[in-house]
Design a protein around this motif. Structure first.
Motif, PDB file in Angstrom:
ATOM      1  N   VAL A 109      74.590  82.948  13.745  1.00  2.99           N
ATOM      2  CA  VAL A 109      73.144  82.766  13.787  1.00  2.99           C
ATOM      3  C   VAL A 109      72.839  81.682  14.816  1.00  2.99           C
ATOM      4  O   VAL A 109      73.458  80.609  14.799  1.00  2.99           O
ATOM      5  CB  VAL A 109      72.581  82.396  12.403  1.00  2.99           C
ATOM      6  N   VAL A 110      71.947  82.007  15.739  1.00  2.00           N
ATOM      7  CA  VAL A 110      71.488  81.030  16.729  1.00  2.00           C
ATOM      8  C   VAL A 110      70.106  80.585  16.285  1.00  2.00           C
ATOM      9  O   VAL A 110      69.211  81.417  16.137  1.00  2.00           O
ATOM     10  CB  VAL A 110      71.414  81.668  18.133  1.00  2.00           C
ATOM     11  N   ILE A 111      69.943  79.265  16.037  1.00  3.90           N
ATOM     12  CA  ILE A 111      68.658  78.779  15.526  1.00  3.90           C
ATOM     13  C   ILE A 111      67.871  78.141  16.668  1.00  3.90           C
ATOM     14  O   ILE A 111      68.310  77.144  17.258  1.00  3.90           O
ATOM     15  CB  ILE A 111      68.870  77.760  14.390  1.00  3.90           C
ATOM     16  N   ALA A 112      66.734  78.771  16.995  1.00  4.43           N
ATOM     17  CA  ALA A 112      65.837  78.206  18.004  1.00  4.43           C
ATOM     18  C   ALA A 112      64.736  77.482  17.236  1.00  4.43           C
ATOM     19  O   ALA A 112      63.790  78.110  16.748  1.00  4.43           O
ATOM     20  CB  ALA A 112      65.271  79.310  18.894  1.00  4.43           C
ATOM     21  N   GLY A 113      64.901  76.159  17.091  1.00  9.77           N
ATOM     22  CA  GLY A 113      63.931  75.360  16.332  1.00  9.77           C
ATOM     23  C   GLY A 113      63.108  74.507  17.274  1.00  9.77           C
ATOM     24  O   GLY A 113      63.619  74.024  18.295  1.00  9.77           O
ATOM     25  N   GLU A 114      61.848  74.284  16.911  1.00 14.03           N
ATOM     26  CA  GLU A 114      60.973  73.511  17.809  1.00 14.03           C
ATOM     27  C   GLU A 114      61.560  72.141  18.142  1.00 14.03           C
ATOM     28  O   GLU A 114      61.559  71.703  19.286  1.00 14.03           O
ATOM     29  CB  GLU A 114      59.585  73.346  17.176  1.00 14.03           C
ATOM     30  N   ARG A 115      62.082  71.452  17.105  1.00 17.18           N
ATOM     31  CA  ARG A 115      62.561  70.093  17.348  1.00 17.18           C
ATOM     32  C   ARG A 115      63.822  70.076  18.221  1.00 17.18           C
ATOM     33  O   ARG A 115      63.926  69.308  19.161  1.00 17.18           O
ATOM     34  CB  ARG A 115      62.802  69.353  16.022  1.00 17.18           C
ATOM     35  N   ASP A 116      64.787  70.978  17.903  1.00 24.52           N
ATOM     36  CA  ASP A 116      65.989  71.106  18.744  1.00 24.52           C
ATOM     37  C   ASP A 116      65.607  71.362  20.193  1.00 24.52           C
ATOM     38  O   ASP A 116      66.193  70.803  21.123  1.00 24.52           O
ATOM     39  CB  ASP A 116      66.859  72.281  18.270  1.00 24.52           C
ATOM     40  N   LEU A 117      64.646  72.228  20.374  1.00 22.61           N
ATOM     41  CA  LEU A 117      64.278  72.635  21.733  1.00 22.61           C
ATOM     42  C   LEU A 117      63.670  71.485  22.518  1.00 22.61           C
ATOM     43  O   LEU A 117      63.798  71.425  23.747  1.00 22.61           O
ATOM     44  CB  LEU A 117      63.330  73.835  21.707  1.00 22.61           C
ATOM     45  N   GLU A 118      63.019  70.549  21.798  1.00 21.39           N
ATOM     46  CA  GLU A 118      62.515  69.359  22.498  1.00 21.39           C
ATOM     47  C   GLU A 118      63.672  68.597  23.150  1.00 21.39           C
ATOM     48  O   GLU A 118      63.509  67.976  24.194  1.00 21.39           O
ATOM     49  CB  GLU A 118      61.751  68.445  21.524  1.00 21.39           C
ATOM     50  N   ASN A 119      64.853  68.675  22.530  1.00 22.47           N
ATOM     51  CA  ASN A 119      66.047  68.051  23.110  1.00 22.47           C
ATOM     52  C   ASN A 119      66.845  69.030  23.977  1.00 22.47           C
ATOM     53  O   ASN A 119      68.005  68.770  24.327  1.00 22.47           O
ATOM     54  CB  ASN A 119      66.968  67.524  22.003  1.00 22.47           C
ATOM     55  N   GLY A 120      66.241  70.205  24.235  1.00 24.34           N
ATOM     56  CA  GLY A 120      66.931  71.188  25.075  1.00 24.34           C
ATOM     57  C   GLY A 120      68.124  71.833  24.391  1.00 24.34           C
ATOM     58  O   GLY A 120      69.074  72.253  25.044  1.00 24.34           O
ATOM     59  N   GLU A 121      68.083  71.940  23.061  1.00 23.67           N
ATOM     60  CA  GLU A 121      69.248  72.464  22.335  1.00 23.67           C
ATOM     61  C   GLU A 121      68.874  73.588  21.376  1.00 23.67           C
ATOM     62  O   GLU A 121      67.738  73.678  20.900  1.00 23.67           O
ATOM     63  CB  GLU A 121      69.895  71.329  21.518  1.00 23.67           C
ATOM     64  N   VAL A 122      69.854  74.430  21.089  1.00 26.22           N
ATOM     65  CA  VAL A 122      69.767  75.356  19.958  1.00 26.22           C
ATOM     66  C   VAL A 122      70.954  75.075  19.036  1.00 26.22           C
ATOM     67  O   VAL A 122      71.927  74.427  19.450  1.00 26.22           O
ATOM     68  CB  VAL A 122      69.810  76.843  20.406  1.00 26.22           C
ATOM     69  N   THR A 123      70.864  75.547  17.789  1.00 19.38           N
ATOM     70  CA  THR A 123      71.968  75.379  16.849  1.00 19.38           C
ATOM     71  C   THR A 123      72.732  76.699  16.743  1.00 19.38           C
ATOM     72  O   THR A 123      72.121  77.771  16.687  1.00 19.38           O
ATOM     73  CB  THR A 123      71.431  74.960  15.462  1.00 19.38           C
ATOM     74  N   THR A 163      75.486  72.202  17.937  1.00 17.14           N
ATOM     75  CA  THR A 163      74.392  72.459  18.875  1.00 17.14           C
ATOM     76  C   THR A 163      74.951  72.871  20.232  1.00 17.14           C
ATOM     77  O   THR A 163      76.103  72.580  20.562  1.00 17.14           O
ATOM     78  CB  THR A 163      73.501  71.217  19.070  1.00 17.14           C
ATOM     79  N   ALA A 164      74.109  73.558  20.991  1.00 16.72           N
ATOM     80  CA  ALA A 164      74.485  73.997  22.329  1.00 16.72           C
ATOM     81  C   ALA A 164      73.275  73.805  23.232  1.00 16.72           C
ATOM     82  O   ALA A 164      72.142  73.947  22.770  1.00 16.72           O
ATOM     83  CB  ALA A 164      74.900  75.466  22.310  1.00 16.72           C
ATOM     84  N   PRO A 165      73.494  73.486  24.503  1.00 18.88           N
ATOM     85  CA  PRO A 165      72.362  73.373  25.421  1.00 18.88           C
ATOM     86  C   PRO A 165      71.676  74.727  25.577  1.00 18.88           C
ATOM     87  O   PRO A 165      72.366  75.720  25.826  1.00 18.88           O
ATOM     88  CB  PRO A 165      73.003  72.934  26.751  1.00 18.88           C
ATOM     89  N   VAL A 166      70.362  74.759  25.383  1.00 24.50           N
ATOM     90  CA  VAL A 166      69.671  76.053  25.410  1.00 24.50           C
ATOM     91  C   VAL A 166      69.834  76.733  26.770  1.00 24.50           C
ATOM     92  O   VAL A 166      69.939  77.963  26.840  1.00 24.50           O
ATOM     93  CB  VAL A 166      68.176  75.893  25.033  1.00 24.50           C
TER      94      VAL A 166
END
Lengths: 434, 434
Positions: free
Chosen positions: A390-404, A415-418
């Motif tokens: 499962v790749v989680i695209a969350g608003e807060r993660d994305l502010e840091n340029g990341e997905v889970t 986490t991984a760099p989006v």
């Protein structure tokens, strides 16, 4: 509100995934031998079956008059159709013609285990060779098909017989014998008591003594086939026995001899067979009926108005084949599989959709939210479709340029760099970023 | 002797190979989005279509009474069947339900270019989401399917409309208007002259003035959709316009917006659509009819006795899709392909059969002689099946422990040790031994 019609089946995704795998395995085997796929109409002139298929099939025919007044039938078998197609292009087709197709057929029978009113068959045929090699190739592709499905030699056997031996022996008896009727009796011999079998033979014109003698003759060992030649003293029996022996020799070269046993009591139900016939049986006997069968039908094309064209084929059906695979424990798992679920938290649809597209482009099965659901509902859904990652695209993660990235089996996540997801990875996993 | 029934088709191997590739490409795209394959009956209760499908389909229904007295029909479309299946297992199925299947359907229509009485469709549906994301995913998978088949953006367009805008506008007119009838008139608008179109609207209960006004309204630009809200002043129109705009926004995120144009004159023929509908057209206009279409049908499951379940889907058909692919020059080549032909010279069947088996085991398509033919006849046959490599097992070569490997394109040939053929090679060629 509306009920499914009796004898017809609905296949839901998990079961269908297993069926699809079996169909694909069967077709991969057949394609490897150079059989070419064809496709054919669902409706044919009803007369084609009334003339050619024998009374058992005709009794079970779904036929009706169409809006244009044609007497049409839902195809109960493929052979008459392929005969029609061979005749239509006989000049252009280079021989041997090697065709297959997988599709449904319809017979108005009483549904029971392994039998439905709508069933699937993969028909596999060679036209244009009377050589034993062609019979042996049909046996070989049938054997390979079953081993490629995961069965081993102890799981199944091919009971091999010869129509011309049956017919040739019957004509040696005095009396007014209906050979077709007698061969149909042989076809039923394994399913009824011996007394009833003999009664059926007597119904076909044999005396009780002849019926017993015939029954004994069919019990001959492979090593003693020459006894039949001696008994009959006819060229027809000599040719038939030689042909059967040649087919078994070719089967040796083709690597399928080990699956074959002589069984003259095997006859096949259809009228048009002429030479070697065979049926596949479950060696354990747990599946009691024939799993499928086939054989040689050298006269059919000519009877359709074509030039004389020898033919041999076989046709595994879905219902009995699945019984055998289930009995042997090699029926594929009935479960969905999914590579990725891209989970959206907040307004992240654009990123999630981009990731899903990129993952699909490298051949993965990928779902994302299309129902505006909560985190928990999406996670449950991802679980229900057996998503591996499962790749989680969350608003807060994305502010840091990341997905889970979450591995669903272990539950581990990282986490991984989006921008690097999937990046150069065709099939990125938790391990690539942990 | 027997003729194929009018409107039905025989597919021979070369054409079938191209069709199979297109079916596979379509299904690969659909599977990548997580749609799951199902399979369904060929016969359903005729009442299901009489009640649900609209009169056009019912007039063309192949229906009859079966041997058990059931009034049955050859399925003219899939949607009622999947609705039945969803209702039957509504509690167990996790939502959204994403299903597809490829199979034939039957309608008694007059055959013409791109239209047959038996035709194939791949039906793709999402059940359980009323969100614009689901409509957009349907548009996206349709767009991806076409680009994966080799089409580019200039080849096709999706004309997007909304049933509730059509219905909502119609109800703002005074008079006794048959909304279904009027929507059917809209569906025909592109196929008839404007005057005839207006006559059809008048037949549905509009005055000529209303018909003209309605026609003008449907011509609205995407930028001016709000004019419709102003004109109607109803919540229904406001909701429908907002929904259409949201679907187009989601289509942007899903990467399919570029293929979509607003076209309120698009209505779809079937009665059960409720929201966004769309049709795919050849951008050049050379294929004049819609290639396929789809849309939202939120009320159908409930009308089958299920819980209210929103739904959206589309269904490309084989006949029109092939016309578009042919027009664009991306229809696959209609030719057989074969990796190896193993040619027998003299009594070399055992070696040839062993080589053929080994080559098949590594996934190759391999034929060998099953008709006891001469060298020349076998070579001609190998050519006719487009064999890439011919392996010649000749008695004399074999005495030296060798076979000959011939590249059929260049004509070059060399020898290879029979024991090393194929040996470690999965796909041995002339170059490996030259």
């Amino acid at each position: 509100m509306y009920d499914r019609i009796k004898g017809f089946r609905d296949f839901y995704p998990a079961e269908m995934q297993a069926r699809r795998q079996v169909f694909d395995d069967v077709e991969d085997t057949v394609r490897a031998y150079g059989f070419r796929e064809i496709d054919t109409p669902t409706l044919e002139p009803a007369e084609m079956y009334i003339d050619k298929s024998g009374e058992e099939i005709v009794e079970e025919l779904y036929s009706f008059e169409d809006q244009g007044g044609r007497h049409v039938a839902l195809t109960p078998e493929l052979t008459p159709t392929v005969a029609r197609m061979v005749v239509a292009k006989q000049q252009e087709l280079s021989k041997p013609i090697k065709w297959f197709s997988t599709r449904p057929f319809w017979r108005y029978e009483e549904p029971q285990q392994g039998r439905f009113r709508e069933f699937y068959q993969t028909n596999v045929d060679i036209f244009g060779s009377s050589e034993p090699d062609a019979d042996a190739e049909i046996l070989a592709v049938a054997g390979d098909m079953l081993t490629n499905l995961g069965l081993d030699q102890s799981d199944f056997e091919f009971r091999v017989s010869h129509r011309d031996i049956l017919g040739g022996l019957l004509e040696t008896f005095d009396g007014d014998i209906d050979v077709r009727e007698a061969i149909r009796a042989v076809d039923k011999s394994a399913k009824v008591e011996q007394a009833e079998y003999h009664d059926l033979l007597v119904g076909a014109g044999l005396s009780y003594e002849q019926a017993e003698r015939f029954d004994e003759l069919l019990d001959v060992d492979e090593a003693n086939l020459d006894e039949l030649i001696e008994f009959a003293g006819t060229e027809r029996i000599e040719d038939a026995v030689t042909n059967l022996q040649n087919v078994l020799d070719a089967a040796e070269d083709f690597g399928v001899r080990e699956h074959c046993t002589l069984s003259l009591e095997t006859a096949r139900g259809l009228d048009y067979y002429t030479g070697v016939v065979f049926e596949c049986f479950d060696s354990t006997g747990e599946v009691s009926r024939a799993v499928f069968g086939g054989g040689r039908y050298d006269d059919l094309i000519e009877s359709f108005g074509g030039q004389p064209t020898p033919a041999v084929g076989f046709a595994p059906g879905d219902a009995t084949l699945s019984l055998l695979l289930q009995r042997a424990g090699v029926w594929p798992e009935e479960a969905l599989s999914t590579d990725y679920y891209v989970l959206q938290v907040g307004d992240t649809r654009d990123v999630a959709a981009r990731i899903a597209r990129d993952l699909r482009a490298s051949g993965n099965v990928v779902e994302t939210d299309v129902a505006d659901r909560s985190f928990g509902a999406q996670m449950n859904y991802a679980d229900s479709i057996n998503a591996e990652t499962v790749v989680i695209a969350g608003e807060r993660d994305l502010e840091n340029g990341e997905v889970t990235v979450k591995d669903m089996e272990s539950g581990d996540q990282t986490t991984a760099p989006v921008d690097a997801f999937p990046g150069e990875h065709d099939r990125p996993t938790y391990d690539d970023f942990a």
